[in-house]
Design a protein around this motif. Structure first.
Motif, PDB file in Angstrom:
ATOM      1  N   THR A 121       0.782  -1.265  -0.043  1.00  0.00           N
ATOM      2  CA  THR A 121      -0.178  -0.014   0.014  1.00  0.00           C
ATOM      3  C   THR A 121       0.666   1.260   0.029  1.00  0.00           C
ATOM      4  O   THR A 121       1.624   1.464   0.982  1.00  0.00           O
ATOM      5  N   VAL A 122       0.803   2.017  -1.027  1.00  0.00           N
ATOM      6  CA  VAL A 122       1.737   3.183  -1.316  1.00  0.00           C
ATOM      7  C   VAL A 122       0.869   4.423  -1.555  1.00  0.00           C
ATOM      8  O   VAL A 122      -0.219   4.460  -2.246  1.00  0.00           O
ATOM      9  N   LEU A 123       1.262   5.583  -0.567  1.00  0.00           N
ATOM     10  CA  LEU A 123       0.530   6.833  -1.014  1.00  0.00           C
ATOM     11  C   LEU A 123       1.755   7.725  -1.869  1.00  0.00           C
ATOM     12  O   LEU A 123       2.705   7.656  -1.151  1.00  0.00           O
ATOM     13  N   LEU A 124       1.233   7.954  -3.039  1.00  0.00           N
ATOM     14  CA  LEU A 124       2.392   8.587  -3.842  1.00  0.00           C
ATOM     15  C   LEU A 124       1.883  10.073  -4.203  1.00  0.00           C
ATOM     16  O   LEU A 124       0.690  10.367  -4.234  1.00  0.00           O
ATOM     17  N   TRP A 125       2.969  11.011  -3.979  1.00  0.00           N
ATOM     18  CA  TRP A 125       2.654  12.175  -4.162  1.00  0.00           C
ATOM     19  C   TRP A 125       2.601  12.837  -5.704  1.00  0.00           C
ATOM     20  O   TRP A 125       3.780  12.363  -6.290  1.00  0.00           O
ATOM     21  N   GLY A 126       1.736  13.327  -6.176  1.00  0.00           N
ATOM     22  CA  GLY A 126       1.531  14.047  -7.417  1.00  0.00           C
ATOM     23  C   GLY A 126       1.329  15.528  -7.414  1.00  0.00           C
ATOM     24  O   GLY A 126       0.832  15.935  -8.650  1.00  0.00           O
ATOM     25  N   GLY A 127       1.302  16.188  -6.418  1.00  0.00           N
ATOM     26  CA  GLY A 127       1.094  17.556  -6.407  1.00  0.00           C
ATOM     27  C   GLY A 127       2.303  18.575  -6.609  1.00  0.00           C
ATOM     28  O   GLY A 127       3.401  18.226  -7.011  1.00  0.00           O
ATOM     29  N   GLU A 128       2.149  19.743  -6.321  1.00  0.00           N
ATOM     30  CA  GLU A 128       3.212  20.793  -6.297  1.00  0.00           C
ATOM     31  C   GLU A 128       4.310  20.499  -5.683  1.00  0.00           C
ATOM     32  O   GLU A 128       4.428  19.847  -4.397  1.00  0.00           O
ATOM     33  N   ALA A 129       5.454  21.147  -5.908  1.00  0.00           N
ATOM     34  CA  ALA A 129       6.730  21.010  -4.990  1.00  0.00           C
ATOM     35  C   ALA A 129       6.504  21.667  -3.611  1.00  0.00           C
ATOM     36  O   ALA A 129       5.840  22.895  -3.659  1.00  0.00           O
ATOM     37  N   GLY A 130       6.849  21.123  -2.634  1.00  0.00           N
ATOM     38  CA  GLY A 130       6.899  21.738  -1.099  1.00  0.00           C
ATOM     39  C   GLY A 130       5.574  21.501  -0.657  1.00  0.00           C
ATOM     40  O   GLY A 130       5.174  22.110   0.385  1.00  0.00           O
ATOM     41  N   GLY A 131       4.717  20.463  -0.976  1.00  0.00           N
ATOM     42  CA  GLY A 131       3.537  20.283  -0.480  1.00  0.00           C
ATOM     43  C   GLY A 131       3.635  19.202   0.564  1.00  0.00           C
ATOM     44  O   GLY A 131       4.773  18.804   1.074  1.00  0.00           O
ATOM     45  N   ARG A 132       2.492  19.280   1.311  1.00  0.00           N
ATOM     46  CA  ARG A 132       2.455  17.880   2.678  1.00  0.00           C
ATOM     47  C   ARG A 132       1.319  16.939   2.045  1.00  0.00           C
ATOM     48  O   ARG A 132       0.303  17.226   1.570  1.00  0.00           O
ATOM     49  N   MET A 133       1.835  15.771   2.325  1.00  0.00           N
ATOM     50  CA  MET A 133       1.074  14.395   1.821  1.00  0.00           C
ATOM     51  C   MET A 133      -0.119  14.306   2.643  1.00  0.00           C
ATOM     52  O   MET A 133      -1.432  14.252   2.525  1.00  0.00           O
ATOM     53  N   PHE A 134       0.229  14.310   4.165  1.00  0.00           N
ATOM     54  CA  PHE A 134      -0.897  13.579   5.238  1.00  0.00           C
ATOM     55  C   PHE A 134      -0.761  14.452   6.446  1.00  0.00           C
ATOM     56  O   PHE A 134       0.411  14.813   6.742  1.00  0.00           O
ATOM     57  N   ALA A 135      -1.767  14.827   7.038  1.00  0.00           N
ATOM     58  CA  ALA A 135      -1.962  15.635   8.308  1.00  0.00           C
ATOM     59  C   ALA A 135      -2.827  14.973   9.269  1.00  0.00           C
ATOM     60  O   ALA A 135      -4.004  14.510   8.529  1.00  0.00           O
ATOM     61  N   ASP A 136      -2.608  14.949  10.563  1.00  0.00           N
ATOM     62  CA  ASP A 136      -3.657  14.904  11.391  1.00  0.00           C
ATOM     63  C   ASP A 136      -3.684  15.983  12.488  1.00  0.00           C
ATOM     64  O   ASP A 136      -2.683  16.712  12.456  1.00  0.00           O
ATOM     65  N   ASP A 137      -4.880  16.253  13.180  1.00  0.00           N
ATOM     66  CA  ASP A 137      -5.045  17.311  13.970  1.00  0.00           C
ATOM     67  C   ASP A 137      -5.789  16.898  14.988  1.00  0.00           C
ATOM     68  O   ASP A 137      -7.021  17.025  14.864  1.00  0.00           O
ATOM     69  N   GLY A 138      -5.269  16.739  16.246  1.00  0.00           N
ATOM     70  CA  GLY A 138      -5.799  16.245  17.444  1.00  0.00           C
ATOM     71  C   GLY A 138      -6.543  15.009  17.485  1.00  0.00           C
ATOM     72  O   GLY A 138      -7.518  14.658  17.772  1.00  0.00           O
ATOM     73  N   VAL A 139      -5.579  14.011  17.050  1.00  0.00           N
ATOM     74  CA  VAL A 139      -5.851  12.605  16.990  1.00  0.00           C
ATOM     75  C   VAL A 139      -5.113  11.662  18.098  1.00  0.00           C
ATOM     76  O   VAL A 139      -3.894  11.701  18.074  1.00  0.00           O
ATOM     77  N   ALA A 140      -5.747  11.167  19.003  1.00  0.00           N
ATOM     78  CA  ALA A 140      -4.938  10.716  20.083  1.00  0.00           C
ATOM     79  C   ALA A 140      -5.436   8.945  20.240  1.00  0.00           C
ATOM     80  O   ALA A 140      -6.252   8.626  19.780  1.00  0.00           O
ATOM     81  N   TYR A 141      -4.310   8.397  20.941  1.00  0.00           N
ATOM     82  CA  TYR A 141      -4.743   6.903  21.398  1.00  0.00           C
ATOM     83  C   TYR A 141      -5.097   6.097  19.948  1.00  0.00           C
ATOM     84  O   TYR A 141      -6.043   5.530  20.203  1.00  0.00           O
ATOM     85  N   SER A 142      -4.335   6.500  18.928  1.00  0.00           N
ATOM     86  CA  SER A 142      -4.629   5.767  17.629  1.00  0.00           C
ATOM     87  C   SER A 142      -3.193   5.480  17.004  1.00  0.00           C
ATOM     88  O   SER A 142      -2.200   5.273  17.457  1.00  0.00           O
ATOM     89  N   ARG A 143      -3.560   4.732  15.770  1.00  0.00           N
ATOM     90  CA  ARG A 143      -2.510   4.272  15.284  1.00  0.00           C
ATOM     91  C   ARG A 143      -2.406   4.161  13.487  1.00  0.00           C
ATOM     92  O   ARG A 143      -3.403   4.177  12.909  1.00  0.00           O
ATOM     93  N   PHE A 144      -1.303   4.198  13.182  1.00  0.00           N
ATOM     94  CA  PHE A 144      -1.147   4.256  11.612  1.00  0.00           C
ATOM     95  C   PHE A 144      -0.165   3.051  11.174  1.00  0.00           C
ATOM     96  O   PHE A 144       1.046   3.000  11.613  1.00  0.00           O
ATOM     97  N   VAL A 145      -0.560   2.293  10.459  1.00  0.00           N
ATOM     98  CA  VAL A 145      -0.046   0.938  10.379  1.00  0.00           C
ATOM     99  C   VAL A 145      -0.007   0.533   8.748  1.00  0.00           C
ATOM    100  O   VAL A 145      -1.152   0.664   8.128  1.00  0.00           O
ATOM    101  N   GLY A 146       1.092   0.156   8.384  1.00  0.00           N
ATOM    102  CA  GLY A 146       1.270  -0.851   7.093  1.00  0.00           C
ATOM    103  C   GLY A 146       1.115   0.399   5.671  1.00  0.00           C
ATOM    104  O   GLY A 146       0.260  -0.114   4.897  1.00  0.00           O
ATOM    105  N   LEU A 147       1.911   1.510   5.648  1.00  0.00           N
ATOM    106  CA  LEU A 147       1.714   2.540   4.691  1.00  0.00           C
ATOM    107  C   LEU A 147       3.066   3.067   4.247  1.00  0.00           C
ATOM    108  O   LEU A 147       3.944   2.993   5.025  1.00  0.00           O
ATOM    109  N   GLN A 148       3.151   3.059   2.795  1.00  0.00           N
ATOM    110  CA  GLN A 148       4.580   3.720   2.525  1.00  0.00           C
ATOM    111  C   GLN A 148       4.034   5.189   1.910  1.00  0.00           C
ATOM    112  O   GLN A 148       3.248   5.296   1.302  1.00  0.00           O
ATOM    113  N   PHE A 149       4.757   6.021   2.474  1.00  0.00           N
ATOM    114  CA  PHE A 149       4.760   7.571   1.994  1.00  0.00           C
ATOM    115  C   PHE A 149       5.848   7.728   0.953  1.00  0.00           C
ATOM    116  O   PHE A 149       6.994   7.685   1.386  1.00  0.00           O
TER     117      PHE A 149
END
Length: 252
Positions: A121-149
């Motif tokens: 599972t891959v997340l591939l950037w295709g946007g403009e230079a200097g961008g951000r791919m993924f963001a979270d804001d105020g997410v606790a007791y959580s997990r992110f598993v098995g991804l390629q950026f």
């Protein structure tokens, strides 16, 4: 709701419980097929996580994502993030999901999981230079598993912890890969209203990034790196005011 491991293997507690309900929801273990910490000089390889998806998971393919590496899947993935509530599982089946704008998981939320199939599972950037791919804001007791950026040598930030809606704590990053970011693979910056603390990076690799994991707030503390790999990064771990622990980890 329980989050099963691949092939529905038995589960054990993943987080320090703060309630019986949440502890039961977040129960999980490291997959049996996860690789051991890499020997010096060997490349980090993510396992293939063969999940058996549950009917209540938010499935990216079922929502309309192509995952073919060419179609712009930004809107579909953002739509899934917008549907997240406490306890939601967002699932990305095998594929390459091309995004052209930041995808954001907006809190305050507790007990969320975003999971993929590891090396498949891959997340591939295709946007403009200097961008951000993924963001979270105020997410606790959580997990992110098995991804390629993959920043495609164009995106600045891979994973942006933007803690302005609540304090983020007990966040697990597991079996994640980060490549080709011009600023930082993972960033928790000093301008956050709150902070990110008591977070773990387990079996994660960082390759060809200007910086690996960056945290600069006085309240970013107790980061743990276990079994990780940093290759061809200008800086592996940058900590300005907090503290961190590193074990079984290779820097090259």
């Amino acid at each position: 709701m329980e989050l099963p491991m691949p092939n529905d293997r038995p589960c054990a507690p993943l987080f320090r419980p703060f309630s019986v309900v949440l502890a039961a929801f977040l129960a999980a273990t490291v997959p049996e097929n996860a690789p051991a910490a890499p020997d010096r000089g060997e490349s980090m390889k993510l396992p293939a996580l063969n999940w058996s998806p549950r009917s209540d998971w938010l499935n990216a393919r079922e929502a309309g994502a192509a995952g073919d590496g060419e179609t712009d899947d930004t809107a579909v993935l953002q739509g899934l993030m917008n549907r997240a509530r406490n306890g939601t599982v967002i699932y990305l089946p095998p594929g390459t999901y091309r995004i052209t704008q930041e995808v954001r998981l907006q809190g305050p939320l507790i007990g969320v999981a975003v999971i993929g199939h590891g090396r498949d599972t891959v997340l591939l950037w295709g946007g403009e230079a200097g961008g951000r791919m993924f963001a979270d804001d105020g997410v606790a007791y959580s997990r992110f598993v098995g991804l390629q950026f993959d920043g495609n040598r164009t995106a600045a930030i891979g994973f942006f912890h933007d803690s302005n809606r609540r304090f983020e704590t007990e966040v697990r990053h597991q079996h994640l890969g980060f490549r080709n970011f011009t600023n930082a693979a993972v960033l928790a910056n000093q301008k956050d209203k709150y902070a990110l603390a008591e977070t773990a990076f387990e079996n994660c690799f960082f390759e060809d990034c200007s910086r690996g994991v960056v945290f600069t707030s006085f309240n970013d503390y107790n980061y743990t790196f276990d079994g990780c790999e940093f290759r061809n990064c200008g800086t592996g771990v940058f900590c300005s005011h907090g503290n961190f622990y590193v074990r079984n980890t290779h820097f090259e």
